[in-house]
Motif scaffolding. Structure first.
Motif, mmCIF file in Angstrom:
data_model
loop_
_atom_site.group_PDB
_atom_site.id
_atom_site.type_symbol
_atom_site.label_atom_id
_atom_site.label_comp_id
_atom_site.label_asym_id
_atom_site.label_seq_id
_atom_site.Cartn_x
_atom_site.Cartn_y
_atom_site.Cartn_z
ATOM 1 N N ASP A 158 20.626 26.331 -18.720
ATOM 2 C CA ASP A 158 21.379 27.372 -19.419
ATOM 3 C C ASP A 158 21.706 28.523 -18.475
ATOM 4 O OD1 ASP A 158 22.545 28.507 -21.818
ATOM 5 O OD2 ASP A 158 20.789 29.814 -21.959
ATOM 6 N N LEU A 159 20.760 28.890 -17.636
ATOM 7 C CA LEU A 159 20.984 29.968 -16.668
ATOM 8 C C LEU A 159 22.113 29.603 -15.702
ATOM 9 C CD1 LEU A 159 20.198 32.699 -15.422
ATOM 10 C CD2 LEU A 159 18.586 31.443 -13.977
ATOM 11 N N VAL A 160 22.102 28.396 -15.192
ATOM 12 C CA VAL A 160 23.145 27.949 -14.260
ATOM 13 C C VAL A 160 24.504 27.973 -14.956
ATOM 14 C CG1 VAL A 160 24.023 25.969 -12.955
ATOM 15 C CG2 VAL A 160 21.608 26.613 -12.781
ATOM 16 N N THR A 161 24.581 27.476 -16.185
ATOM 17 C CA THR A 161 25.833 27.456 -16.932
ATOM 18 C C THR A 161 26.363 28.868 -17.157
ATOM 19 O OG1 THR A 161 25.246 25.396 -18.052
ATOM 20 C CG2 THR A 161 26.918 26.762 -19.111
ATOM 21 N N LYS A 162 25.489 29.771 -17.604
ATOM 22 C CA LYS A 162 25.893 31.155 -17.867
ATOM 23 C C LYS A 162 26.307 31.868 -16.581
ATOM 24 C CE LYS A 162 23.307 31.928 -22.118
ATOM 25 N NZ LYS A 162 22.185 32.666 -22.738
ATOM 26 N N THR A 163 25.599 31.602 -15.496
ATOM 27 C CA THR A 163 25.930 32.240 -14.222
ATOM 28 C C THR A 163 27.272 31.742 -13.710
ATOM 29 O OG1 THR A 163 23.595 32.503 -13.681
ATOM 30 C CG2 THR A 163 25.154 32.644 -11.847
ATOM 31 N N GLN A 164 27.505 30.445 -13.779
ATOM 32 C CA GLN A 164 28.782 29.909 -13.318
ATOM 33 C C GLN A 164 29.933 30.434 -14.181
ATOM 34 O OE1 GLN A 164 27.754 25.714 -13.233
ATOM 35 N NE2 GLN A 164 27.379 25.809 -11.022
ATOM 36 N N GLN A 165 29.714 30.614 -15.476
ATOM 37 C CA GLN A 165 30.741 31.170 -16.352
ATOM 38 C C GLN A 165 31.027 32.630 -15.982
ATOM 39 O OE1 GLN A 165 32.510 29.376 -18.542
ATOM 40 N NE2 GLN A 165 33.774 31.150 -18.971
ATOM 41 N N HIS A 166 29.959 33.400 -15.717
ATOM 42 C CA HIS A 166 30.125 34.797 -15.305
ATOM 43 C C HIS A 166 30.933 34.869 -14.013
ATOM 44 C CE1 HIS A 166 29.207 38.957 -14.231
ATOM 45 N NE2 HIS A 166 28.817 38.509 -13.049
ATOM 46 N N LEU A 167 30.613 34.021 -13.068
ATOM 47 C CA LEU A 167 31.335 34.016 -11.796
ATOM 48 C C LEU A 167 32.806 33.676 -12.003
ATOM 49 C CD1 LEU A 167 28.669 32.251 -9.580
ATOM 50 C CD2 LEU A 167 29.400 34.640 -9.396
ATOM 51 N N GLU B 154 34.662 34.087 -14.673
ATOM 52 C CA GLU B 154 35.374 35.132 -15.401
ATOM 53 C C GLU B 154 35.492 36.443 -14.616
ATOM 54 O OE1 GLU B 154 33.240 35.570 -19.071
ATOM 55 O OE2 GLU B 154 33.872 33.603 -19.812
ATOM 56 N N ASN B 155 34.480 36.783 -13.829
ATOM 57 C CA ASN B 155 34.431 38.089 -13.184
ATOM 58 C C ASN B 155 34.608 38.084 -11.672
ATOM 59 O OD1 ASN B 155 33.562 39.910 -15.564
ATOM 60 N ND2 ASN B 155 32.186 38.156 -15.673
ATOM 61 N N HIS B 156 34.379 36.940 -11.046
ATOM 62 C CA HIS B 156 34.438 36.863 -9.585
ATOM 63 C C HIS B 156 35.130 35.569 -9.147
ATOM 64 C CE1 HIS B 156 31.509 40.114 -9.865
ATOM 65 N NE2 HIS B 156 30.719 39.319 -10.566
ATOM 66 N N PRO B 157 36.419 35.425 -9.487
ATOM 67 C CA PRO B 157 37.124 34.188 -9.109
ATOM 68 C C PRO B 157 36.999 33.913 -7.611
ATOM 69 C CG PRO B 157 38.510 35.592 -10.480
ATOM 70 C CD PRO B 157 37.278 36.392 -10.129
ATOM 71 N N GLY B 158 36.776 32.661 -7.291
ATOM 72 C CA GLY B 158 36.645 32.273 -5.887
ATOM 73 C C GLY B 158 35.222 32.299 -5.374
ATOM 74 N N HIS B 159 34.303 32.821 -6.168
ATOM 75 C CA HIS B 159 32.891 32.840 -5.779
ATOM 76 C C HIS B 159 32.156 31.787 -6.593
ATOM 77 C CE1 HIS B 159 33.019 36.450 -3.279
ATOM 78 N NE2 HIS B 159 33.899 36.910 -4.150
ATOM 79 N N ASP B 160 32.159 30.586 -6.084
ATOM 80 C CA ASP B 160 31.501 29.473 -6.766
ATOM 81 C C ASP B 160 30.190 29.161 -6.063
ATOM 82 O OD1 ASP B 160 33.683 29.142 -8.530
ATOM 83 O OD2 ASP B 160 34.740 27.946 -7.023
ATOM 84 N N TYR B 161 29.132 29.029 -6.841
ATOM 85 C CA TYR B 161 27.826 28.705 -6.289
ATOM 86 C C TYR B 161 27.293 27.443 -6.944
ATOM 87 C CZ TYR B 161 27.824 33.341 -4.213
ATOM 88 O OH TYR B 161 28.149 34.446 -3.466
ATOM 89 N N SER B 162 26.592 26.641 -6.173
ATOM 90 C CA SER B 162 26.001 25.417 -6.701
ATOM 91 C C SER B 162 24.759 25.740 -7.516
ATOM 92 C CB SER B 162 25.607 24.488 -5.544
ATOM 93 O OG SER B 162 24.497 25.049 -4.834
#
Length: 48
Positions: free
Chosen positions: A20-29, A31-39
């Motif tokens: 859940d944390l990974v999903t929420k973090t990737q969604q935040h990124l 929506e708010n930080h396009p181009g910043h993708d983390y595994s």
């Protein structure tokens, strides 16, 4: 189990579990930080 992470922008993200944390973090990124993708591994490395 890591369930919290704080984004450098100051946003605190909490998940019910690591998945859940990974999903929420990737969604935040997305929506708010396009181009910043983390595994999953990178997110969990920074989480606590």
């Amino acid at each position: 189990m890591k369930q919290n992470i704080t984004c450098p922008c100051g946003e605190h993200i909490t998940g019910q579990d690591e998945d859940d944390l990974v999903t929420k973090t990737q969604q935040h990124l997305k929506e708010n930080h396009p181009g910043h993708d983390y595994s999953r591994d990178e997110i969990l490395f920074m989480a606590y």
